[in-house]
Design an enzyme around this catalytic site. Structure first.
Site, PDB file in Angstrom:
ATOM      1  N   PRO A  15      10.735  -4.186  -1.522  1.00 30.12           N
ATOM      2  CA  PRO A  15      10.254  -4.980   0.035  1.00 30.12           C
ATOM      3  C   PRO A  15      10.035  -4.154   1.187  1.00 30.12           C
ATOM      4  CG  PRO A  15      12.984  -4.910  -0.026  1.00 30.12           C
ATOM      5  CD  PRO A  15      12.070  -4.166  -0.917  1.00 30.12           C
ATOM      6  N   CYS A  98      16.360   1.664   6.216  1.00 30.17           N
ATOM      7  CA  CYS A  98      14.999   2.032   6.780  1.00 30.17           C
ATOM      8  C   CYS A  98      15.026   3.055   7.454  1.00 30.17           C
ATOM      9  CB  CYS A  98      15.070   0.218   7.856  1.00 30.17           C
ATOM     10  SG  CYS A  98      13.307   0.634   8.529  1.00 30.17           S
ATOM     11  N   LYS A 137      20.101  -1.003   0.001  1.00 28.91           N
ATOM     12  CA  LYS A 137      19.399  -0.419   0.072  1.00 28.91           C
ATOM     13  C   LYS A 137      20.189   0.773   0.623  1.00 28.91           C
ATOM     14  CE  LYS A 137      14.463   1.033  -1.198  1.00 28.91           C
ATOM     15  NZ  LYS A 137      13.060   0.805  -0.053  1.00 28.91           N
ATOM     16  N   ASN A 198      14.115   5.179  -6.153  1.00 27.41           N
ATOM     17  CA  ASN A 198      12.995   4.965  -4.979  1.00 27.41           C
ATOM     18  C   ASN A 198      12.485   5.653  -4.942  1.00 27.41           C
ATOM     19  OD1 ASN A 198      12.713   2.749  -2.091  1.00 27.41           O
ATOM     20  ND2 ASN A 198      11.461   3.312  -3.999  1.00 27.41           N
ATOM     21  N   GLY A 199      10.860   5.344  -4.925  1.00 31.35           N
ATOM     22  CA  GLY A 199      10.252   7.369  -4.075  1.00 31.35           C
ATOM     23  C   GLY A 199       9.710   7.978  -5.275  1.00 31.35           C
ATOM     24  N   ASP A 200       8.026   7.776  -4.753  1.00 25.57           N
ATOM     25  CA  ASP A 200       7.117   8.360  -5.078  1.00 25.57           C
ATOM     26  C   ASP A 200       6.929   7.831  -6.374  1.00 25.57           C
ATOM     27  OD1 ASP A 200       7.341   9.691  -3.058  1.00 25.57           O
ATOM     28  OD2 ASP A 200       8.385  11.625  -4.357  1.00 25.57           O
ATOM     29  N   ARG A 223       5.126   1.917  -2.351  1.00 22.80           N
ATOM     30  CA  ARG A 223       4.050   1.941  -1.921  1.00 22.80           C
ATOM     31  C   ARG A 223       2.567   1.996  -3.041  1.00 22.80           C
ATOM     32  NH1 ARG A 223       4.322   7.485   1.648  1.00 22.80           N
ATOM     33  NH2 ARG A 223       6.249   7.562   0.049  1.00 22.80           N
TER      34      ARG A 223
END
Length: 314
Positions: A15, A98, A137, A198-200, A223
């Site tokens: 999301p 977040c 998350k 999650n990440g990169d 992203r």
């Protein structure tokens, strides 16, 4: 404990505020996302039946399973909202990751990681209050002196979370620096429930490398999917065959536009997305400048059509 569904595929759409509208999610699902999720939605706004928030709960028939992400700082408000939405969704995710100021200043998002006792109470009460699976998350921690992802993950599992997603950055990092996949791997090793990293992850190669290193059950694409929902097809192909192809981003946008029209999305949202789909293309800067100036959908479509004709004539 409620069981997290076994998904067809390893790559999940994360999301993202302002990005993962219903049309974008539908396109990602079409291209092979194992699961999609709404943008994070304010529990209080849902309870007050805020028109804009309710419209953001709309889903496409292609989305299966359907996941909604809620945020808030009040256990009562989150539970109330969860009860209102559980008939329309298959999974409820609670945003505890977040790092944006407007969210953490009210004690929501990653700020929840500062109070494990409060978070455990939220997860337990929420799990008891709804019939569908609950996921959360989180982040690595608040800062490098306060890394508590494993502690929070164990609490989530103990009190009924069906799966947990972890972003390998701290709250203080925001989206800067590198995502720490070592901590993601440690969380996976500490739990029995599914863990989602999650990440990169911006390429199929990134995905495979991090999947093999961490042994997580799934990976969120954030992203890396902006302007390129086709990344899900690329990842699935690469995992299966070791190869993948590319799809022109403007063709992808045209497919997005069909879903956007179907769901009657606001023009300003469509315009924002059109700009995302022009990143990285030749002469894209000039195209973006023209798109920003567009006043309605008809003009926007003409700008893109004229740009494509110019490119094709060269």
């Amino acid at each position: 404990m409620k069981i997290f569904p076994i998904l067809k595929g390893k790559a999940i759409l994360s999301p993202m505020a302002g990005v993962t509208d219903v049309a974008f999610r539908a396109l990602c699902k079409k291209y092979g996302a194992a699961m999609t999720c709404t943008e994070f939605l304010n529990s209080t706004a849902i309870n007050r039946k805020n028109k804009k928030t309710i419209s953001m709960m709309k889903t496409d028939s292609i989305e299966n399973p359907k996941q909604i992400q809620l945020f808030g700082n009040s256990i009562e408000e989150i539970i109330k909202a969860a009860k209102l939405v559980e008939e329309k969704f298959d999974i409820i995710d609670i945003n505890c990751g977040c790092p944006v100021w407007k969210v953490i200043k009210i004690g929501a998002g990653s700020e929840l990681m500062k109070n494990p006792d409060q978070l455990s109470l939220l997860i337990r009460k929420l799990n008891e209050s709804v019939k569908i699976p609950i996921t959360i998350k989180i982040r690595k921690g608040i800062d490098n002196k306060n890394i508590n992802a494993i502690e929070i993950a164990k609490i989530a599992e103990k009190y009924g979370a069906s799966a947990i997603s972890i972003h390998g950055r701290t709250q203080k990092q925001g989206y800067s620096g590198k995502s720490d996949w070592d901590i993601i791997k440690k969380v996976k090793e500490s739990l029995k429930i599914p863990v989602i990293g999650n990440g990169d992850v911006f390429t199929p190669e990134d995905f495979k490398e991090k999947l093999e290193f961490s042994k997580v059950d799934y990976i969120l694409i954030a992203r890396g999917a902006i302007g390129n929902p086709y990344i899900f097809k690329q990842i699935n192909d690469y995992l299966e065959t070791g190869k993948y192809d590319y799809k022109n981003s403007l063709i992808q946008f045209e497919e997005y536009l069909r879903y956007a029209k179907k769901h009657k999305l606001d023009f300003n949202q469509i315009k924002r997305q059109s700009i995302n789909f022009t990143k990285g293309i030749k002469n894209g800067k000039e195209l973006r400048q023209n798109l920003i100036k567009s006043k309605d959908l008809k003009e926007l479509v003409k700008i893109i059509k004229d740009f494509k004709n110019t490119i094709n004539s060269l």
